[in-house]
Design an enzyme around this catalytic site. Structure first.
Site, PDB file in Angstrom:
ATOM      1  N   THR A   9      -2.276   2.827  -1.091  1.00 28.30           N
ATOM      2  CA  THR A   9      -2.920   3.566  -0.153  1.00 28.30           C
ATOM      3  C   THR A   9      -2.515   3.139   1.482  1.00 28.30           C
ATOM      4  O   THR A   9      -2.511   1.919   1.878  1.00 28.30           O
ATOM      5  CB  THR A   9      -4.316   3.611  -0.293  1.00 28.30           C
ATOM      6  OG1 THR A   9      -4.367   4.133  -1.611  1.00 28.30           O
ATOM      7  CG2 THR A   9      -5.281   4.420   0.487  1.00 28.30           C
ATOM      8  N   GLU A  16      -8.011   4.586  -7.486  1.00 28.66           N
ATOM      9  CA  GLU A  16      -7.257   4.658  -8.775  1.00 28.66           C
ATOM     10  C   GLU A  16      -7.029   6.143  -9.271  1.00 28.66           C
ATOM     11  O   GLU A  16      -6.800   6.401 -10.239  1.00 28.66           O
ATOM     12  CB  GLU A  16      -7.509   3.748  -9.862  1.00 28.66           C
ATOM     13  CG  GLU A  16      -7.435   2.321  -9.639  1.00 28.66           C
ATOM     14  CD  GLU A  16      -7.393   1.221 -10.491  1.00 28.66           C
ATOM     15  OE1 GLU A  16      -6.760   1.700 -11.606  1.00 28.66           O
ATOM     16  OE2 GLU A  16      -7.569   0.099 -10.317  1.00 28.66           O
TER      17      GLU A  16
END
Ligand code: COS
Length: 386
Positions: free
Chosen positions: A125, A364
């Site tokens: 990310t 996730e």
């Protein structure tokens, strides 16, 4: 697949005992200090928790997916921060090396990961790239037998404790999509890496995330996972497929704890001259939680067994993560409701769990990403049949 029922039952018994005797009594201190006590970390290493998924040939326990799910369910009947400390090493931080790494990469890193001497963190990310994982901007430019990495990663779990990052970076700037991305193993102590302040989160105290900045960080070319450029996105997706079953098992474990506590409370708490579990409206909430929990547990174990059998479980893993993370949110909400005022004040852990579980629907892959993965998987399967 369970390889040996006796060995598995012994492992589950020791995890159960560890949770009951060591972790549950430490929940308050972890929440107050935002840290897991050192002696508990030591015991987690001794118990082999960091090496659960590392193959036995590298010093781990080499658990199958079904075994891993069962262990996670037991381990998560307490504050999720404890699981989080081992979670990136057992799960997304190490799996890239395990799934796609070269034999040399496995030899070099897996034994230290299994012993818990090295914590692995998964760095995908970025500030501008979350759900759209293929849009990452972190660059890795080839320079002789090294790559030079520049960019920033965000919300990186266990970054402050990490010894290595499994890092996704763009090696081909002309390919703006998934094909331009490669996965690297990066020594977290490399010059040019700096960490941002630890994020102040809604819950999960004791589990730490922060930004990680890469400024001209030199990484040997030998650290490209699998040794081939352009495969990093697929590595990340394969890691997340497995990670989603793992997180779904975590959700089941936390939900079991919440429901146990809630049932006990409902049987003890008296109102109108009887325990509140005698009231049908309370019973409905208990029954809904029990039913959804049973469904989630069954899904997780089924998907785990299918993965162990070699099936592609991308769709099933997303179904599990989606359903189990939403389920534990509802179970936590009902737990607060049944506890009433006691569930809203911070003295029995229920409000803390309520905040802790909110994350499961986000990391996730958000619930909405799981829905996309599921629907795309359905269309692909139907096309394959046509
Ligand atoms: N396993 C192996 N390969 C996969 C895969 C999987 N589960 N999912 C996708 N791929 C492959 C595709 O087959 C495709 O390969 P080809 O180009 O050879 O056809 C490539 O990866 C790109 O796939 P796709 O086109 O589906 O990528 P998208 O950009 O459309 O993104 C989603 C797909 C949205 C599913 C992906 O970005 C995602 O999972 N996002 C969420 C990320 C996430 O979970 N972030 C949380 C942070 S980590 S804690």
């Amino acid at each position: 697949m369970i390889r040996d029922n006796d060995v598995m039952n012994a492992l589950l018994d020791s995890v159960r005992r560890f949770v009951r005797e060591r972790l549950v009594p430490a929940e308050d201190i972890v929440a107050e200090t935002d840290a897991i006590p050192e002696d508990i970390v030591r015991d987690m290493k001794t118990l082999g928790l960091f090496g659960l998924t590392v193959p036995e040939s590298y010093g781990g326990l080499g658990l199958t997916m079904e075994e891993e799910a069962l262990v996670m369910i037991e381990l998560c009947k307490t504050a999720p921060a404890f699981r989080s400390l081992i979670g990136t090493t057992v799960g997304i931080g190490s799996q890239g090396i395990l799934i796609d790494g070269t034999p040399e990469q496995k030899d070099r890193w897996l034994p230290a990961l299994a012993r818990g001497e090295l914590i692995a963190s998964f760095a995908l990310t970025e500030p501008e790239s979350g759900s759209d994982a293929a849009s990452i901007r972190t660059r890795a430019r080839r320079d002789g037998d090294h790559y030079v990495i520049d960019g920033s990663k965000r919300f990186i779990t266990n970054a402050p404790q990490a010894g290595i990052f499994t890092l996704m970076a763009r090696t081909n700037p002309d390919d703006k999509g998934a094909g331009g991305i490669s996965a690297f193993i990066v020594d977290a102590h490399s010059p040019g890496i700096t960490l941002g302040p630890i994020d102040r989160k809604m819950g999960q105290k004791g589990a730490h995330t922060c930004d990680v900045h890469f400024d001209g960080v030199r990484v040997p070319a030998a650290n490209v996972i699998g040794g081939v450029e352009g495969r990093g996105f697929k590595t990340a997706m394969k890691v997340l497929d497995k990670g989603r079953i793992h997180i779904a098992a975590v959700c089941v474990g936390v939900a079991e704890r919440l429901l146990d506590d809630t049932l006990r409370y409902a049987m003890e708490r008296q109102q109108f001259g009887q325990p509140i579990c005698e009231f049908q409206l309370v019973q409905a909430m208990l029954a809904d939680s029990r039913t959804e929990l049973y469904a989630a547990r069954t899904m997780v174990l089924d998907a785990a067994r299918r993965r162990d059998a070699g099936e592609d479980v991308a769709t099933e893993a997303a179904c599990c993560k989606y359903y189990a993370s939403e389920m534990v949110g509802r179970v936590a909400d009902r737990a607060v409701q049944i506890h009433g005022g006691s569930g809203y004040v911070a003295d029995n852990g229920i409000e803390r769990f309520y905040r802790d579980v909110r994350l499961f629907r986000i990391y996730e892959g958000t619930s909405q990403i799981q829905q996309i993965v599921i629907a795309r998987g359905m269309v692909r399967a139907a096309q394959a049949m046509a």
